[in-house]
Each structure stands twice: as C-alpha cells, then as structure tokens.
Motif scaffolding. Structure first.
Motif, PDB file in Angstrom:
ATOM      1  N   TRP A  67       7.382   6.053  -6.783  1.00  0.00           N
ATOM      2  CA  TRP A  67       6.194   5.295  -6.369  1.00  0.00           C
ATOM      3  C   TRP A  67       6.578   3.825  -6.137  1.00  0.00           C
ATOM      4  CZ3 TRP A  67       3.074   1.217  -7.819  1.00  0.00           C
ATOM      5  CH2 TRP A  67       1.774   1.200  -7.312  1.00  0.00           C
ATOM      6  N   LEU A  68       7.369   3.274  -7.057  1.00  0.00           N
ATOM      7  CA  LEU A  68       7.788   1.870  -6.930  1.00  0.00           C
ATOM      8  C   LEU A  68       8.734   1.686  -5.743  1.00  0.00           C
ATOM      9  CD1 LEU A  68       8.323   1.098 -10.728  1.00  0.00           C
ATOM     10  CD2 LEU A  68       6.555   0.093  -9.282  1.00  0.00           C
ATOM     11  N   GLU A  69       9.668   2.626  -5.571  1.00  0.00           N
ATOM     12  CA  GLU A  69      10.620   2.495  -4.463  1.00  0.00           C
ATOM     13  C   GLU A  69       9.889   2.397  -3.124  1.00  0.00           C
ATOM     14  OE1 GLU A  69      14.629   4.930  -3.317  1.00  0.00           O
ATOM     15  OE2 GLU A  69      12.768   5.553  -2.364  1.00  0.00           O
ATOM     16  N   ASP A  70       8.785   3.108  -2.999  1.00  0.00           N
ATOM     17  CA  ASP A  70       8.030   3.118  -1.738  1.00  0.00           C
ATOM     18  C   ASP A  70       7.248   1.833  -1.491  1.00  0.00           C
ATOM     19  OD1 ASP A  70       8.888   5.660  -1.099  1.00  0.00           O
ATOM     20  OD2 ASP A  70       7.165   6.656  -2.032  1.00  0.00           O
ATOM     21  N   ARG A  71       7.021   1.027  -2.522  1.00  0.00           N
ATOM     22  CA  ARG A  71       6.046  -0.062  -2.383  1.00  0.00           C
ATOM     23  C   ARG A  71       6.512  -1.472  -2.760  1.00  0.00           C
ATOM     24  NH1 ARG A  71       3.899   4.594  -3.652  1.00  0.00           N
ATOM     25  NH2 ARG A  71       1.917   5.248  -2.764  1.00  0.00           N
ATOM     26  N   VAL A  72       7.526  -1.582  -3.621  1.00  0.00           N
ATOM     27  CA  VAL A  72       7.837  -2.907  -4.183  1.00  0.00           C
ATOM     28  C   VAL A  72       8.746  -3.725  -3.265  1.00  0.00           C
ATOM     29  CG1 VAL A  72       8.954  -4.136  -6.093  1.00  0.00           C
ATOM     30  CG2 VAL A  72       7.501  -2.142  -6.554  1.00  0.00           C
ATOM     31  N   VAL A  73       8.375  -4.972  -3.074  1.00  0.00           N
ATOM     32  CA  VAL A  73       9.168  -5.897  -2.259  1.00  0.00           C
ATOM     33  C   VAL A  73       9.302  -7.220  -3.020  1.00  0.00           C
ATOM     34  CG1 VAL A  73       9.219  -7.244  -0.121  1.00  0.00           C
ATOM     35  CG2 VAL A  73       8.475  -4.862  -0.064  1.00  0.00           C
ATOM     36  N   ASN A  74      10.521  -7.764  -3.019  1.00  0.00           N
ATOM     37  CA  ASN A  74      10.756  -9.087  -3.630  1.00  0.00           C
ATOM     38  C   ASN A  74      10.543 -10.184  -2.604  1.00  0.00           C
ATOM     39  OD1 ASN A  74      13.329  -7.483  -5.399  1.00  0.00           O
ATOM     40  ND2 ASN A  74      11.569  -8.428  -6.367  1.00  0.00           N
ATOM     41  N   LYS A  84       0.828  -1.220   0.000  1.00  0.00           N
ATOM     42  CA  LYS A  84       0.000   0.000   0.000  1.00  0.00           C
ATOM     43  C   LYS A  84       0.858   1.264   0.000  1.00  0.00           C
ATOM     44  CE  LYS A  84      -2.679   0.943   3.542  1.00  0.00           C
ATOM     45  NZ  LYS A  84      -2.687   0.118   4.670  1.00  0.00           N
ATOM     46  N   ASP A  85       1.826   1.305   0.878  1.00  0.00           N
ATOM     47  CA  ASP A  85       2.680   2.494   1.001  1.00  0.00           C
ATOM     48  C   ASP A  85       3.974   2.087   1.712  1.00  0.00           C
ATOM     49  OD1 ASP A  85       1.959   2.171   3.690  1.00  0.00           O
ATOM     50  OD2 ASP A  85       0.393   3.679   3.572  1.00  0.00           O
ATOM     51  N   ARG A  86       4.837   3.066   1.931  1.00  0.00           N
ATOM     52  CA  ARG A  86       6.141   2.780   2.516  1.00  0.00           C
ATOM     53  C   ARG A  86       6.025   2.203   3.926  1.00  0.00           C
ATOM     54  NH1 ARG A  86      11.025   4.618   0.012  1.00  0.00           N
ATOM     55  NH2 ARG A  86      12.761   4.067   1.362  1.00  0.00           N
ATOM     56  N   GLU A  87       5.024   2.658   4.656  1.00  0.00           N
ATOM     57  CA  GLU A  87       4.837   2.182   6.030  1.00  0.00           C
ATOM     58  C   GLU A  87       4.499   0.687   6.035  1.00  0.00           C
ATOM     59  OE1 GLU A  87       1.895   4.490   8.167  1.00  0.00           O
ATOM     60  OE2 GLU A  87       1.940   2.996   9.785  1.00  0.00           O
ATOM     61  N   GLU A  88       3.555   0.298   5.174  1.00  0.00           N
ATOM     62  CA  GLU A  88       3.191  -1.120   5.101  1.00  0.00           C
ATOM     63  C   GLU A  88       4.374  -1.951   4.593  1.00  0.00           C
ATOM     64  OE1 GLU A  88       0.326  -2.584   2.266  1.00  0.00           O
ATOM     65  OE2 GLU A  88      -0.507  -3.992   3.721  1.00  0.00           O
ATOM     66  N   ARG A  89       5.104  -1.384   3.640  1.00  0.00           N
ATOM     67  CA  ARG A  89       6.298  -2.043   3.103  1.00  0.00           C
ATOM     68  C   ARG A  89       7.268  -2.374   4.234  1.00  0.00           C
ATOM     69  NH1 ARG A  89      11.649   0.416   0.232  1.00  0.00           N
ATOM     70  NH2 ARG A  89      12.094   0.766   2.421  1.00  0.00           N
TER      71      ARG A  89
END
Ligand code: PLP
Length: 395
Positions: A368-375, A323-328
């Motif tokens: 936007w991707l940096e804040d949300r994407v996780v491998n 959702k966002d950096r916090e959830e990430r």
C-alpha cells in the motif's frame, strides 16, 4: 491537489526561484572548515587521529549511547552491528521490505538470509503485530533457547527494524517480542539521528544499532556511519574488527580475527564533529519546515505524513501519501519536470532480483505504501537558521 501550487509553494519556502530543488542537501555552517584544516595541518588524515575519537564521543553524548564506534559508511556499520549481535552464515534475519537496499545487502554480506515482515502504515516501520503473528506461525524454540524457523530449520539470528525517513517505529513493542522469542534486536537507525521514542534516542533499544552519515542524511561526514551499543565488550569488539584486529604490541603484526578495515578517516570525522555540533539545530529547522508543509497540505486532498505518537521525529525526508499509484506517477513526473525533486518510496526489497526467493509474511501495508508514498524536498533551510539566531531561539 494542483501540482503547480505545490511546486510554487516549495520554491517560495526554499527561497529559490529557478534552481533545481533537491530532496536533501548538506549544510556546513559551523566548525567544519576549521576542524578539517586542523586535521590536515596535523598530518593525520587517515585512520589515526583525534577527530575519530572526538566524533565518537560527540555522537555518544548526543544520542545518550554508552558507546559509539565509527565506520566508513552506514552499510558497513550495519554489517558490523549484525555480526556483533551474533548473526552467522546460513541464519535468517527478519527485517522490513520497506527500506533502502543497504539493510538487505548488509544481511547478505554475512551469508544470512533476509526474511520480510510487514510494516505499520502509521510508522512505515516494522509492525510489532505482524512480527508477533509471523513468529507465532513460523518460530519454534530449540533446546538452546533460540528461535528457529520451522520451515527452513535455520535460526532467527536477529530482528532488524528500520526507522523509516527518521520516524521511530514501535520499537518498545518490537523489543518486547524479541525478548520473548530470544532473538537479538539490531536497529537500522541510519535515517534517524535526532529521533526519539518516548524521549529516548533511536538506536538504544536493541543489542546494537547503526547510524549513517551519507551526504543526504541529516548530518554528514561525506560517507560514514556509527555503531551504537550499550555493551562494553561489544564496543571493544566493534573497534577491533572495524580495524585490522591487531594484537597490541610495539612492533609485531599479529592479528586475531579476519577484520574488515571499515575505519572512518580522521578527515571525515573532522567534518562529522563540525556537523554533530549543529545537529539539534538542524532538526529544529527541519521541524519548522514540517509546520509549513502541514499548513499547505491541510488545504489539499493529500495526506502529509506526521510523526507517530510518543515520538520526536527528525523528519529526515518529508513524505506525502497520494491517492494511488497513478496519481503518484503523475505527481513524480510533474514535479521532476518542473525543477522540484521528488522520489517514490523504495521498491519493496523482496521484489528485487537478489531477494526474490526470500520468505515473506503478509505485506499488505508495505505494498500500500509503495503505491502511494513520495518524498518531497526536506533540506535544512539556511535562511531560517540565521533568522532564528536573530530572534535568539538558540540561546
Ligand atoms: C542511508 C541508509 C543506510 C546506510 O547507508 P550508507 O550510504 O552506507 O551510509 C542503511 N540503511 C538505511 C535504511 C539507510 O537509509
């Protein structure tokens, strides 16, 4: 999403009840041992030996590239790929900020400057739309037919898109723009062995390209890389400068270029030959895992990243969008605390100390991707390999 549902799902899928499940580990299930022992027995372990040529031929066949020249790692291959495309000191190379640091580093080895243009959210690779608008604003054609940066006066010597996590970017559109602006195209295909754009393998769309066989990639040589090109002259030059640029002679040591000694060893190539023989099976098994992930994430509020239109992705590293950096950050903490390795997408290269001063276009999508994407874990599941053999899937 309930994070413990996710870790439980990963444990079950990877058939591992208590170990630490990493992002991507290698699998040696073919002829690797046989070829390695053979290379040792032949006494050719270093830069001379038949496995280098065999491995190069196998990569050329698998990718459909006319030529493939081995190098000691992907970064070195990319360095040479850009030199072959004509990049020189004090010129500029347009690339994406969303990439492993090797892309920016290889540009810098030449003494060239990275210029960062945004990616698309749908591919995570260089955006043709953003590239076009950046060039419209910043490029001017000089009498030599090349495009120059109207702010710095330096030549745009190459465009280097990267196929992020194995997903092909919109490479045909990028190639068309490069053609119009007369800027050589070099693909960083380090992550995308086995990935096709409209049926054609990534790395075949530009002047040159680089593959990587690092230990965490789809196939590995321990450390290794490959330069792809469709141009015989460039292939010969690649071989020449990745070695010592020796002028052929029975005994004289004459050299005609400050070469790099970036050769892949025969031992590494022996390992690589065993690996490439199974590459297509690896991609198939990785895509079976994708189906399981799709099913799992469909029942959550998290978006699982799927291959772009008209593409066959190798799904090197599976990715989710939170959702966002916090959830990430909460997700990263929980999963790594609970034995399931996850990693955020890279810090945008333009934010790193070495590259802070570089020119950037609008980078809204990258941020936007940096804040949300996780491998999330993406290794080839070996039990599925043996199950597929039983079911005759590889016949
Ligand atoms: C892996 C990788 C490389 C090359 O890495 P090496 O470790 O030098 O083989 C280059 N670019 C990208 C985007 C990569 O992921």
């Amino acid at each position: 999403m309930n994070f413990s549902d996710f870790t439980a799902f990963v444990r079950q899928t990877f058939h591992d009840d208590n170990g630490f499940i990493i992002l991507h580990d290698p699998r040696f299930i073919g002829n690797e041992r046989k070829y390695l022992l053979d290379a040792m027995d032949s006494n050719f372990v270093s830069s001379v030996g038949e496995y280098v040529t065999k491995f190069e031929t196998a990569i050329a066949e698998y990718t459909g590239s006319k030529y493939a020249v081995a190098a000691m790692n992907g970064t070195a291959a990319l360095h040479i790929a850009m030199l072959l495309a004509g990049v020189k000191q004090n010129e500029e190379v347009i690339t994406q900020p969303v990439s492993f640091i090797a892309t920016s580093n290889a540009i810098t080895y030449i003494g060239a400057k990275p210029v960062y243009v945004d990616v698309d959210k749908e591919t995570m690779g260089l955006s043709p739309e953003k590239l076009e608008s950046f060039l419209k604003e910043n490029a001017v054609k000089h009498a030599d037919g090349c495009s120059y940066n109207n702010k710095t006066g330096r030549r745009f010597a190459a465009v280097v898109p990267m196929h992020t996590f194995g997903h092909p970017c919109l490479i045909e559109d990028i190639a068309e723009i490069c053609e119009r602006y007369n800027i050589p195209l070099v693909e960083d295909a380090a992550e995308s062995i086995g990935s096709l754009y409209k049926g054609k393998h990534t790395g075949l769309f530009g002047k040159t390209a680089a593959l990587s066989f690092n230990g965490n990639k789809v196939i590995t040589t321990g450390g290794g890389g490959m330069i792809l090109t469709q141009d015989e002259k460039l292939a010969k030059l690649a071989k020449h400068i990745t070695t010592t640029a020796k002028v052929p002679h029975r005994w004289e040591y004459n050299h005609d270029y400050t070469a790099y000694n970036y050769r892949l060893t025969n031992l590494s190539a022996a390992l690589g030959l065993g690996q490439i023989e199974n590459c297509e099976k690896f991609v198939l098994i990785k895509r079976e895992l994708v189906e399981k992930y799709k099913e799992f994430f469909a029942k959550t509020d998290v978006k699982f990243f799927t291959e772009p239109k008209d593409c066959r992705s190798n799904y090197w590293l599976n990715a989710i969008i939170l959702k966002d950096r916090e959830e990430r950050d909460k997700f990263l903490t929980y999963t790594n605390d609970n034995g399931v390795m996850t990693r955020p997408i890279w810090v945008l290269n333009n934010k790193l100390d070495m590259y802070k001063g570089c020119q950037c276009g609008d980078l809204t999508n990258s941020q936007w991707l940096e804040d949300r994407v996780v491998n999330i874990p993406s290794s080839v599941i070996i039990d599925n390999y043996y199950e597929n053999i039983k079911q005759g899937k590889y016949n």
